[in-house]
Structures are given as C-alpha cells and as structure tokens.
Scaffold this motif. Structure first.
Motif, mmCIF file in Angstrom:
data_model
loop_
_atom_site.group_PDB
_atom_site.id
_atom_site.type_symbol
_atom_site.label_atom_id
_atom_site.label_comp_id
_atom_site.label_asym_id
_atom_site.label_seq_id
_atom_site.Cartn_x
_atom_site.Cartn_y
_atom_site.Cartn_z
ATOM 1 N N ALA A 54 0.837 -1.211 0.000
ATOM 2 C CA ALA A 54 0.000 0.000 0.000
ATOM 3 C C ALA A 54 0.865 1.251 0.000
ATOM 4 C CB ALA A 54 -0.944 -0.007 1.202
ATOM 5 N N ALA A 55 1.933 1.238 0.788
ATOM 6 C CA ALA A 55 2.833 2.392 0.855
ATOM 7 C C ALA A 55 3.539 2.606 -0.474
ATOM 8 C CB ALA A 55 3.846 2.209 1.978
ATOM 9 N N ASN A 56 3.985 1.525 -1.079
ATOM 10 C CA ASN A 56 4.681 1.640 -2.359
ATOM 11 C C ASN A 56 3.726 2.139 -3.437
ATOM 12 O OD1 ASN A 56 7.316 1.293 -3.590
ATOM 13 N ND2 ASN A 56 6.318 -0.232 -4.877
ATOM 14 N N LYS A 57 2.521 1.585 -3.448
ATOM 15 C CA LYS A 57 1.495 1.989 -4.420
ATOM 16 C C LYS A 57 1.157 3.474 -4.267
ATOM 17 C CE LYS A 57 -3.206 0.685 -5.649
ATOM 18 N NZ LYS A 57 -4.319 -0.224 -5.315
ATOM 19 N N ALA A 58 1.164 3.964 -3.039
ATOM 20 C CA ALA A 58 0.848 5.367 -2.760
ATOM 21 C C ALA A 58 2.042 6.295 -2.988
ATOM 22 C CB ALA A 58 0.352 5.516 -1.325
ATOM 23 N N GLY A 59 3.218 5.712 -3.248
ATOM 24 C CA GLY A 59 4.406 6.534 -3.454
ATOM 25 C C GLY A 59 4.942 7.130 -2.169
ATOM 26 N N HIS A 61 7.503 6.708 -0.625
ATOM 27 C CA HIS A 61 8.949 6.971 -0.644
ATOM 28 C C HIS A 61 9.308 8.258 -1.385
ATOM 29 C CE1 HIS A 61 8.042 5.160 -4.479
ATOM 30 N NE2 HIS A 61 9.181 5.657 -4.938
ATOM 31 N N LEU A 62 8.382 8.807 -2.121
ATOM 32 C CA LEU A 62 8.682 9.998 -2.926
ATOM 33 C C LEU A 62 9.170 11.146 -2.043
ATOM 34 C CD1 LEU A 62 5.683 9.881 -5.426
ATOM 35 C CD2 LEU A 62 8.038 9.120 -5.802
ATOM 36 N N GLY A 63 10.224 11.791 -2.493
ATOM 37 C CA GLY A 63 10.795 12.899 -1.744
ATOM 38 C C GLY A 63 11.791 12.468 -0.681
ATOM 39 N N THR A 64 12.048 11.165 -0.570
ATOM 40 C CA THR A 64 12.981 10.670 0.446
ATOM 41 C C THR A 64 14.355 10.366 -0.135
ATOM 42 O OG1 THR A 64 12.442 8.330 0.139
ATOM 43 C CG2 THR A 64 11.051 9.584 1.688
ATOM 44 N N GLY A 65 14.455 10.337 -1.457
ATOM 45 C CA GLY A 65 15.699 9.968 -2.113
ATOM 46 C C GLY A 65 15.809 8.475 -2.364
ATOM 47 N N ALA A 66 14.870 7.695 -1.844
ATOM 48 C CA ALA A 66 14.874 6.243 -2.058
ATOM 49 C C ALA A 66 14.186 5.917 -3.380
ATOM 50 C CB ALA A 66 14.157 5.545 -0.908
ATOM 51 N N ARG A 67 14.616 4.805 -3.997
ATOM 52 C CA ARG A 67 14.018 4.383 -5.275
ATOM 53 C C ARG A 67 12.606 3.862 -5.111
ATOM 54 N NH1 ARG A 67 18.374 0.275 -7.283
ATOM 55 N NH2 ARG A 67 18.317 -0.057 -5.058
ATOM 56 N N ASP A 68 12.347 3.260 -3.985
ATOM 57 C CA ASP A 68 11.013 2.724 -3.711
ATOM 58 C C ASP A 68 10.838 2.606 -2.198
ATOM 59 O OD1 ASP A 68 12.525 0.468 -3.048
ATOM 60 O OD2 ASP A 68 11.818 -0.728 -4.736
ATOM 61 N N GLU A 71 13.341 0.294 -0.338
ATOM 62 C CA GLU A 71 14.633 0.907 -0.036
ATOM 63 C C GLU A 71 14.494 1.892 1.121
ATOM 64 O OE1 GLU A 71 17.700 2.078 -3.127
ATOM 65 O OE2 GLU A 71 16.913 4.057 -2.534
ATOM 66 N N TRP A 72 13.441 2.683 1.124
ATOM 67 C CA TRP A 72 13.228 3.659 2.194
ATOM 68 C C TRP A 72 13.098 2.972 3.544
ATOM 69 C CZ3 TRP A 72 9.204 4.372 5.642
ATOM 70 C CH2 TRP A 72 9.328 5.502 6.458
ATOM 71 N N ILE A 73 12.266 1.919 3.624
ATOM 72 C CA ILE A 73 12.077 1.259 4.913
ATOM 73 C C ILE A 73 13.367 0.575 5.353
ATOM 74 C CG2 ILE A 73 11.138 -0.966 4.113
ATOM 75 C CD1 ILE A 73 9.937 0.999 7.180
ATOM 76 N N GLY A 74 14.143 0.093 4.391
ATOM 77 C CA GLY A 74 15.450 -0.477 4.722
ATOM 78 C C GLY A 74 16.369 0.555 5.340
ATOM 79 N N GLN A 75 16.349 1.764 4.769
ATOM 80 C CA GLN A 75 17.177 2.851 5.306
ATOM 81 C C GLN A 75 16.724 3.245 6.710
ATOM 82 O OE1 GLN A 75 16.588 5.824 2.287
ATOM 83 N NE2 GLN A 75 18.157 4.981 0.937
ATOM 84 N N GLN A 76 15.428 3.245 6.933
ATOM 85 C CA GLN A 76 14.884 3.669 8.222
ATOM 86 C C GLN A 76 15.087 2.649 9.334
ATOM 87 O OE1 GLN A 76 13.503 6.863 8.685
ATOM 88 N NE2 GLN A 76 14.489 6.973 6.683
ATOM 89 N N GLY A 78 17.225 -0.395 8.977
ATOM 90 C CA GLY A 78 18.399 -1.247 8.875
ATOM 91 C C GLY A 78 18.074 -2.655 8.406
ATOM 92 N N THR A 79 16.949 -2.797 7.725
ATOM 93 C CA THR A 79 16.541 -4.109 7.217
ATOM 94 C C THR A 79 16.887 -4.231 5.739
ATOM 95 O OG1 THR A 79 14.304 -3.266 6.815
ATOM 96 C CG2 THR A 79 14.692 -4.405 8.909
ATOM 97 N N SER A 80 16.775 -5.436 5.240
ATOM 98 C CA SER A 80 17.134 -5.747 3.868
ATOM 99 C C SER A 80 16.149 -5.154 2.864
ATOM 100 C CB SER A 80 17.189 -7.263 3.685
ATOM 101 O OG SER A 80 17.179 -7.626 2.329
ATOM 102 N N THR A 81 16.681 -4.345 1.937
ATOM 103 C CA THR A 81 15.834 -3.813 0.874
ATOM 104 C C THR A 81 15.252 -4.950 0.047
ATOM 105 O OG1 THR A 81 17.062 -1.734 0.775
ATOM 106 C CG2 THR A 81 15.823 -2.335 -1.191
ATOM 107 N N VAL A 82 16.053 -5.977 -0.197
ATOM 108 C CA VAL A 82 15.578 -7.121 -0.989
ATOM 109 C C VAL A 82 14.392 -7.795 -0.290
ATOM 110 C CG1 VAL A 82 16.223 -9.410 -1.858
ATOM 111 C CG2 VAL A 82 17.812 -7.494 -2.089
ATOM 112 N N LYS A 83 14.503 -8.025 1.009
ATOM 113 C CA LYS A 83 13.399 -8.653 1.742
ATOM 114 C C LYS A 83 12.191 -7.725 1.819
ATOM 115 C CE LYS A 83 16.016 -11.940 4.468
ATOM 116 N NZ LYS A 83 16.347 -12.429 5.816
ATOM 117 N N ASN A 84 12.436 -6.435 1.979
ATOM 118 C CA ASN A 84 11.322 -5.481 2.010
ATOM 119 C C ASN A 84 10.614 -5.440 0.662
ATOM 120 O OD1 ASN A 84 11.844 -4.760 4.680
ATOM 121 N ND2 ASN A 84 13.270 -3.155 4.072
ATOM 122 N N ARG A 85 11.378 -5.521 -0.418
ATOM 123 C CA ARG A 85 10.791 -5.525 -1.763
ATOM 124 C C ARG A 85 9.987 -6.809 -1.976
ATOM 125 N NH1 ARG A 85 15.087 -3.890 -4.573
ATOM 126 N NH2 ARG A 85 14.522 -1.737 -4.142
#
Length: 123
Positions: A54-59, A61-68, A71-76, A78-85
């Motif tokens: 739902a968060a990805n669909k709503a965008g 991450h926009l304005g955070t510098g993350a690609r999606d 990636e944003w939740i991983g940065q916030q 410390g979790t795996s972007t791959v697993k979050n994706r």
C-alpha cells in the motif's frame, strides 16, 4: 482501527513476550508456544506485506531519495531492501488473489514460501 493503534498492539505483544521467564516454562509448553509463535510471526509478516505494498502503491517513498518504499524502509530500519521488496511484492500478489491473501494472513502458509492454495475441485 488506526494503523498507529495496530502497530502499538504489535509492540505491546513483543513486550509481553519479553516478560516470559522461559527457564520456568515446561518443555511441552515451550514447544507448543514456539509453533504458535512462528505462525503469529508469519501472520504479522503478511500484514507488513500488505502495508508495504500500500505504501509503495501510494508513493510513500517519494521525496525521500529512495528508489522505492522497500529501499526507504530499509534505510529507516536497517533491514534488507531485498526482503522489504519481496514483502511488497507479496502484498501486491495478495491484493490480486483472495485465496493467497487468506492463506498467508491466517498463517496457513508462510510468507517466506507463498504458494497459492489449490483451487477446490469443480463439478
């Protein structure tokens, strides 16, 4: 229910688990509790997948510098972007398949190996 209330409830559940003195719990109860706990974690991961999608669909991450959002939740956190994706992808698949969503959210199948349940025989 508000998302903040749901997230707070998860935190309270984690805190309650931390209060259990596992050294005093009989082995059978630990074994039974472990299986139930794993299922509960899978159910929570299914809800994370729904929210991530739902968060990805709503965008979100926009304005955070993350690609999606993954990636944003991983940065916030410390979790795996791959697993979050992968979680977001599962959330998308769940949105498209009610049988899959039901199986994952009830813990009948693990979020780690989602396979849509077999369709009931017709005719």
């Amino acid at each position: 229910m508000e998302i903040s209330q749901a997230v707070a409830a998860v935190g309270h559940a984690a805190d309650a688990c931390a209060l259990v003195d596992l050294d005093t719990v009989p082995t059978q109860e630990v074994r039974d509790g472990l299986a139930e706990f794993r299922t509960a974690i899978s159910r929570l991961e299914a809800q994370f997948a729904r929210i991530a999608h739902a968060a990805n669909k709503a965008g979100a991450h926009l304005g955070t510098g993350a690609r999606d959002t993954a990636e944003w939740i991983g940065q916030q956190t410390g979790t795996s972007t791959v697993k979050n994706r992968a979680a977001s992808d599962l959330g998308e698949a769940m949105a498209k398949s009610e049988p899959l969503a039901n199986a994952v959210t009830t813990g009948r199948i693990s979020n780690e190996k989602p396979t849509p349940p077999s369709a009931p025989p017709t005719g």
